[in-house]
Design a protein around this motif. Sequence first.
Motif, short mmCIF file in Angstrom:
data_model
loop_
_atom_site.label_atom_id
_atom_site.label_comp_id
_atom_site.label_asym_id
_atom_site.label_seq_id
_atom_site.Cartn_x
_atom_site.Cartn_y
_atom_site.Cartn_z
N GLN A 166 0.83 -1.21 0.00
CA GLN A 166 0.00 0.00 0.00
C GLN A 166 0.86 1.26 0.00
O GLN A 166 0.45 2.29 -0.55
CB GLN A 166 -0.94 -0.02 1.21
N GLU A 167 2.03 1.20 0.61
CA GLU A 167 2.89 2.39 0.67
C GLU A 167 3.16 2.94 -0.72
O GLU A 167 2.97 4.13 -0.99
CB GLU A 167 4.20 2.06 1.36
N SER A 168 3.65 2.09 -1.63
CA SER A 168 4.00 2.58 -2.96
C SER A 168 2.77 3.01 -3.75
O SER A 168 2.84 3.95 -4.55
CB SER A 168 4.79 1.51 -3.73
N ALA A 169 1.64 2.34 -3.53
CA ALA A 169 0.42 2.72 -4.25
C ALA A 169 -0.06 4.10 -3.80
O ALA A 169 -0.42 4.95 -4.63
CB ALA A 169 -0.66 1.67 -4.03
N TRP A 170 -0.09 4.33 -2.48
CA TRP A 170 -0.50 5.65 -1.98
C TRP A 170 0.48 6.72 -2.42
O TRP A 170 0.09 7.85 -2.77
CB TRP A 170 -0.62 5.63 -0.45
#
Length: 237
Positions: free
Chosen positions: A102-106
Amino acid sequence: DAIGHLVEALESFAASPEGADANERQRLLRLVRRGFQVLMFDVEDVESRPQRTVAIRERLEALEAHFADDHFFFTLLAQAVWFDDRERSEALWEKAVTMEDQESAWNARGTWYKEAEADLGKAEATYRQGLKASSDSSLLRLNLAQALMDRAGAEDADPGQARGWVREAEGLLRNALRGAPRHLRRHIHENLDRANALVRKLPKPEAPKLELGQRVKGKVVSLKPYGAFLAIQRSEE
């Protein structure tokens, strides 16, 4: 030329997607990301190559079934679809941020809002949402701090609000240093320098006007034989 080579790579991959291994798939996605980075950071106009971006979207859509569980793919598809269908783009972003990493997507979503849509408020809100999902992310703290400093550095920024944004940015950056990977530490230090420079450029707040006999709240910062020095508390806009 870079975007043209990207389209050719997508066409080549589409000719035999089943034969590609995991490394080849990730190399292709990194190439697509680089293409969007060229438009955002080098050309600085994501809508400057409409025929090319349509070609990227069409070829990515044709490959969706081969990347059904890949969050990286959906962050790229969200960007490609954005040019023609903003509502569907938002739906794809929502899908990407619920998948693995989720970090890279956000982070990708916030950066797209900041660079492609030029909407700092929307980017800031997205980075904040990302930190709720990945509370230990140095990358999201860094990018949120940059967005806040961009707002503080705007010509029409209110000085009181700007000081608040810079203070928050400094706190985010100092927290980001804890456990940050080596490749991010230099960028964090550079942005701490930027925060210091912004503070120096901001107009100094006016000293509070006091009247004889007026009661104020404050903190004693030093004592001398002839009296005390007091840091007076004041509220800022």
